[in-house]
Design an enzyme around this catalytic site. Structure first.
Site, PDB file in Angstrom:
ATOM      1  N   GLN A 103      44.408  63.049  46.238  1.00 29.21           N
ATOM      2  CA  GLN A 103      44.992  61.895  45.541  1.00 29.21           C
ATOM      3  C   GLN A 103      44.140  61.547  44.324  1.00 29.21           C
ATOM      4  O   GLN A 103      44.518  60.713  43.519  1.00 29.21           O
ATOM      5  CB  GLN A 103      45.018  60.683  46.468  1.00 29.21           C
ATOM      6  N   HIS A 121      48.491  62.984  42.804  1.00 31.11           N
ATOM      7  CA  HIS A 121      48.717  61.871  41.873  1.00 31.11           C
ATOM      8  C   HIS A 121      48.445  62.270  40.422  1.00 31.11           C
ATOM      9  O   HIS A 121      48.182  61.412  39.580  1.00 31.11           O
ATOM     10  CB  HIS A 121      47.842  60.665  42.266  1.00 31.11           C
ATOM     11  N   CYS A 133      59.114  64.288  24.087  1.00 29.73           N
ATOM     12  CA  CYS A 133      59.743  64.909  22.918  1.00 29.73           C
ATOM     13  C   CYS A 133      60.004  66.393  23.192  1.00 29.73           C
ATOM     14  O   CYS A 133      59.300  67.024  23.990  1.00 29.73           O
ATOM     15  CB  CYS A 133      58.908  64.715  21.661  1.00 29.73           C
ATOM     16  N   CYS A 157      55.107  65.045  18.069  1.00 27.73           N
ATOM     17  CA  CYS A 157      56.104  64.169  17.439  1.00 27.73           C
ATOM     18  C   CYS A 157      55.482  62.931  16.787  1.00 27.73           C
ATOM     19  O   CYS A 157      56.189  62.157  16.140  1.00 27.73           O
ATOM     20  CB  CYS A 157      57.160  63.738  18.470  1.00 27.73           C
TER      21      CYS A 157
HETATM   22  P1  OAD Z   1      40.821  53.700  48.399  1.00 28.01           P
HETATM   23  O1  OAD Z   1      39.833  53.056  47.478  1.00 28.01           O
HETATM   24  O2  OAD Z   1      42.026  52.932  48.778  1.00 28.01           O
HETATM   25  O3  OAD Z   1      40.091  54.116  49.752  1.00 28.01           O
HETATM   26  C1  OAD Z   1      38.872  54.815  49.759  1.00 28.01           C
HETATM   27  C2  OAD Z   1      38.467  55.031  51.196  1.00 28.01           C
HETATM   28  O4  OAD Z   1      37.276  55.799  51.178  1.00 28.01           O
HETATM   29  C3  OAD Z   1      38.164  53.741  51.978  1.00 28.01           C
HETATM   30  O5  OAD Z   1      38.795  53.791  53.252  1.00 28.01           O
HETATM   31  C4  OAD Z   1      36.640  53.763  52.107  1.00 28.01           C
HETATM   32  O6  OAD Z   1      36.199  53.215  53.355  1.00 28.01           O
HETATM   33  C5  OAD Z   1      36.358  55.245  52.079  1.00 28.01           C
HETATM   34  N1  OAD Z   1      35.014  55.586  51.546  1.00 28.01           N
HETATM   35  C6  OAD Z   1      34.278  54.953  50.604  1.00 28.01           C
HETATM   36  N2  OAD Z   1      33.124  55.605  50.387  1.00 28.01           N
HETATM   37  C7  OAD Z   1      33.136  56.680  51.210  1.00 28.01           C
HETATM   38  C8  OAD Z   1      32.224  57.739  51.453  1.00 28.01           C
HETATM   39  N3  OAD Z   1      31.076  57.846  50.808  1.00 28.01           N
HETATM   40  N4  OAD Z   1      32.564  58.680  52.386  1.00 28.01           N
HETATM   41  C9  OAD Z   1      33.745  58.587  53.064  1.00 28.01           C
HETATM   42  N5  OAD Z   1      34.626  57.612  52.875  1.00 28.01           N
HETATM   43  C10 OAD Z   1      34.339  56.670  51.959  1.00 28.01           C
HETATM   44  O7  OAD Z   1      41.196  55.106  47.729  1.00 28.01           O
HETATM   45  P2  OAD Z   1      42.428  56.081  48.063  1.00 28.01           P
HETATM   46  O8  OAD Z   1      42.776  56.038  49.504  1.00 28.01           O
HETATM   47  O9  OAD Z   1      42.098  57.383  47.456  1.00 28.01           O
HETATM   48  O10 OAD Z   1      46.581  55.904  43.268  1.00 28.01           O
HETATM   49  O11 OAD Z   1      43.577  55.397  47.232  1.00 28.01           O
HETATM   50  C11 OAD Z   1      44.844  56.001  47.205  1.00 28.01           C
HETATM   51  C12 OAD Z   1      45.493  55.769  45.863  1.00 28.01           C
HETATM   52  O12 OAD Z   1      45.483  54.369  45.551  1.00 28.01           O
HETATM   53  C13 OAD Z   1      44.754  56.395  44.699  1.00 28.01           C
HETATM   54  O13 OAD Z   1      45.071  57.761  44.521  1.00 28.01           O
HETATM   55  C14 OAD Z   1      45.225  55.569  43.541  1.00 28.01           C
HETATM   56  C15 OAD Z   1      45.115  54.201  44.162  1.00 28.01           C
HETATM   57  O14 OAD Z   1      45.911  53.224  43.609  1.00 28.01           O
HETATM   58  C16 OAD Z   1      46.953  56.257  42.035  1.00 28.01           C
HETATM   59  O15 OAD Z   1      46.162  56.297  41.102  1.00 28.01           O
HETATM   60  C17 OAD Z   1      48.392  56.586  41.920  1.00 28.01           C
END
Ligand code: OAD
Length: 252
Positions: A103, A121, A133, A157
Site C-alpha cells: 500500500q 495505491h 491528454c 499538453c
Molecule cells: P497506517 O498508518 O494506517 O498504519 C500503520 C501500522 O503500522 C499501524 O498499525 C502501526 O501500529 C504499525 N507500525 C508502526 N510502526 C511499525 C513498525 N516499526 N513495525 C511494524 N508495524 C509498525 O498505515 P497503512 O495501514 O499503510 O492510503 O495505511 C493504509 C493506507 O491509508 C495508506 O496506503 C494510505 C493511507 O491513507 C493512500 O495513500 C491511498
C-alpha cells in the site's frame, strides 16, 4: 505462546513452501523514518485526508495538494530501505512464487530490489496528466525533487500533472486488483505494518485465509485483522522479519 515460539511456528510453515504473498503498509517504512498515517505522529493527525488526498481537494486547490506531495517526495528522497524491506527483497528472490502487494507509495520496496511487486495505491514517484491528454502515456516515472513549478505541468499538453497515487474515493486499478487476487492463492500470506483500516487492501488477508493460506500478521500493535488471522505477532517489522530470516537460514 511468546514471540519466539510464534515466529518459530511461522518459520516452520514457510519451510519448503513455494507460494508466499506479503501485504505491506506504512509500518514497514517506519524504521526508515517515513511517517505513518494513523500513529500518534501520523500524517492524518496533522492533516485531514479529504483536504489533501481526494480528487475534489485537487480540483479545489491543486497547489496545496501538490505542495504536500512535493514535500513528501523531498522527505522520501532522503530515506533509504531498512532491514524489513531487505528481508522481503531477499524472499522475493528465494521463494519461487512470491508476490509483494504494497500500500506504500514511497518506492522503498523498489529501491530494496523487490521482485514481483504490486503497487496497490500507486506510486508517489509516478505522475499522470490531470486531463488525461491524448499524447501522454497513462502514467510515467518522474523523480524530480523538488518540482521547479507547482503544480508541475504536463510535458505533452501544458496542463497540470497529478500524483500517480490512489486517492480516497478512487477505485484501485482493475489490473492491480486482478493480479493481487491471483496472489491470494498462496501457502502463507503475511500482512505487515498496516492498520488494516483501508479497504479493499484490508480484506486481502481474510480472502487469502478463506482460500486456504496460513495467514500471519506482523505489526507493532493489534489491529482489526489480529483476530482474523491464524497468527498475530507484535513488534517492529525490522526485528520480526530479521528473526524470521535467521530462523529460515538456520542462523542464531
Ligand atoms: P497506517 O498508518 O494506517 O498504519 C500503520 C501500522 O503500522 C499501524 O498499525 C502501526 O501500529 C504499525 N507500525 C508502526 N510502526 C511499525 C513498525 N516499526 N513495525 C511494524 N508495524 C509498525 O498505515 P497503512 O495501514 O499503510 O492510503 O495505511 C493504509 C493506507 O491509508 C495508506 O496506503 C494510505 C493511507 O491513507 C493512500 O495513500 C491511498
Amino acid at each position: 505462546m511468546n514471540n519466539a515460539d510464534r515466529l518459530q511456528t511461522v518459520a516452520d510453515r514457510l519451510r519448503d513452501k513455494r507460494r508466499v504473498t506479503v501485504l505491506t503498509g506504512a509500518g514497514v517504512s517506519a524504521a526508515s523514518g517515513v511517517p505513518t498515517f494513523r500513529g500518534p505522529d501520523g500524517l492524518w493527525k496533522k492533516q485531514r485526508p479529504e483536504t489533501l488526498a481526494t480528487a475534489d481537494a485537487f480540483r479545489r486547490d491543486p497547489r496545496v495538494v501538490w505542495e504536500w506531495y512535493d514535500w513528501r517526495r523531498q522527505v522520501l528522497s532522503t530515506k533509504v530501505p531498512n532491514r524489513a524491506h531487505e528481508v522481503l527483497a531477499a524472499w522475493s528472490e528465494r521463494f519461487p512464487n512470491f508476490t509483494l502487494i504494497t500500500q506504500n507509495v514511497d518506492g522503498l520496496h523498489e529501491r530494496a530490489g523487490t521482485r514481483n511487486l504490486i503497487r496497490f495505491h500507486g506510486s508517489i514517484w509516478e505522475v499522470l496528466c490531470w486531463d488525461r491528454c491524448a499524447n501522454a502515456p497513462g502514467r510515467w516515472w518522474d523523480d524530480t525533487v523538488p518540482f521547479p513549478q507547482i503544480p508541475p505541468s504536463c510535458p505533452h499538453c501544458g496542463g497540470m500533472l497529478r500524483p500517480g497515487v490512489v486517492w480516497f474515493g478512487e477505485p484501485i486499478d482493475p489490473d492491480v486488483i486482478a493480479k493481487s487476487t491471483d496472489a491470494l492463492d498462496c501457502d502463507v500470506f503475511f500482512t505487515v505494518g498496516t492498520s488494516a483500516q483501508v479497504f479493499p487492501a484490508a480484506a486481502l488477508a481474510h480472502e487469502a485465509r478463506h482460500r486456504g493460506a496460513f495467514t500471519v500478521e506482523l505489526n507493532l500493535e493489534s489491529t482489526p485483522s489480529s483476530n482474523a488471522v491464524d497468527l498475530s505477532v507484535q513488534g517492529p517489522a525490522t526485528d520480526l522479519l530479521q528473526t524470521l530470516e535467521e530462523l529460515l537460514l538456520g542462523r542464531p
